[in-house]
Design an enzyme around this catalytic site. Structure first.
Site, PDB file in Angstrom:
ATOM      1  CB  CYS A   1       5.607  -4.081   3.755  1.00 46.85           C
ATOM      2  SG  CYS A   1       4.701  -5.617   3.997  1.00 46.85           S
TER       3      CYS A   1
ATOM      4  CD  GLU B   1      10.941 -10.535   9.414  1.00 46.69           C
ATOM      5  OE1 GLU B   1      10.736 -11.003   8.281  1.00 46.69           O
ATOM      6  OE2 GLU B   1      11.637 -11.124  10.267  1.00 46.69           O
TER       7      GLU B   1
ATOM      8  CD  GLU C   1       6.803  -2.873  -0.680  1.00 49.69           C
ATOM      9  OE1 GLU C   1       6.942  -3.720  -1.568  1.00 49.69           O
ATOM     10  OE2 GLU C   1       6.836  -3.167   0.537  1.00 49.69           O
TER      11      GLU C   1
ATOM     12  CB  CYS D   1       2.658  -3.070  -0.049  1.00 48.69           C
ATOM     13  SG  CYS D   1       3.453  -3.205   1.565  1.00 48.69           S
TER      14      CYS D   1
ATOM     15  CG  ASN E   1      11.687  -6.383   5.298  1.00 45.61           C
ATOM     16  OD1 ASN E   1      12.743  -5.973   4.825  1.00 45.61           O
ATOM     17  ND2 ASN E   1      11.518  -7.657   5.622  1.00 45.61           N
TER      18      ASN E   1
ATOM     19  CB  CYS F   1       2.465  -8.003   0.064  1.00 50.00           C
ATOM     20  SG  CYS F   1       2.116  -6.679   1.249  1.00 50.00           S
TER      21      CYS F   1
END
Length: 169
Positions: A78, A69, A80, A116, A67, A113
């Site tokens: 993210c 940010e 993934e 994702c 990930n 999530c």
């Protein structure tokens, strides 16, 4: 879940491939850039060889992501999606992902999530296993279909020509 308790044949993955996938998603977690949330996530994709002449080991058929940010929170990405984007840039296509590993720093098991899950659905078959690792490296496994039931994927869409023809008529 201990590997010995799994029927890896149902996921079409060997114990060595699972071990490599697990190691790589845990390694990717260490590379996360998350100065705001401190919630590290690593992902790894076990990929099919790109050609019949490829003799690479499972190690060479794994792509990782972490990930990333951003101070403008919605701009982050993210793990993934980073991993899938990397695989696509390397020439992999829909159906080339054999298994996914995801790792976080929490005690429980954290699934991808919602965004994702939908993103992965574009590239994964419904029976593709997703191994979700906790902070200790233990994991739980679910298939794409179990994580996103009644999903909307590319197989649901009619071919573009059919959609165009239906508008013309």
């Amino acid at each position: 879940m201990p590997v010995e308790e799994l029927n890896l044949d149902q996921y079409r993955i060997t114990a060595q491939e699972l071990q490599a996938l697990s190691a790589k998603c845990l390694e990717a977690r260490e590379r996360a850039y998350c100065p705001y949330s401190q919630f590290r996530v690593g992902a790894a994709l076990l990929l099919r060889p790109q050609s019949e002449s490829t003799t690479a080991t499972a190690e060479h058929n794994i792509v990782i992501g972490a990930n990333v940010e951003n101070a403008a929170y919605p701009v982050g990405t993210c793990a993934e999606r980073v991993a899938v984007g990397t695989a696509v840039v390397q020439g992999y296509k829909r159906g080339d992902i054999r298994a996914v590993g995801v790792a976080t720093d929490i005690e429980g098991y954290c699934s991808p999530c919602g965004m994702c899950r939908q993103f992965l659905r574009e590239f994964l078959d419904l029976d593709t296993p997703i191994f979700m690792h906790n902070k200790d490296g233990n994991f739980q496994v679910k298939t794409m279909g179990e994580l996103l039931p009644m999903s909307f994927g590319p197989d649901v869409l009619p071919p573009p020509e059919e959609l165009l023809a239906s508008r013309a008529g």
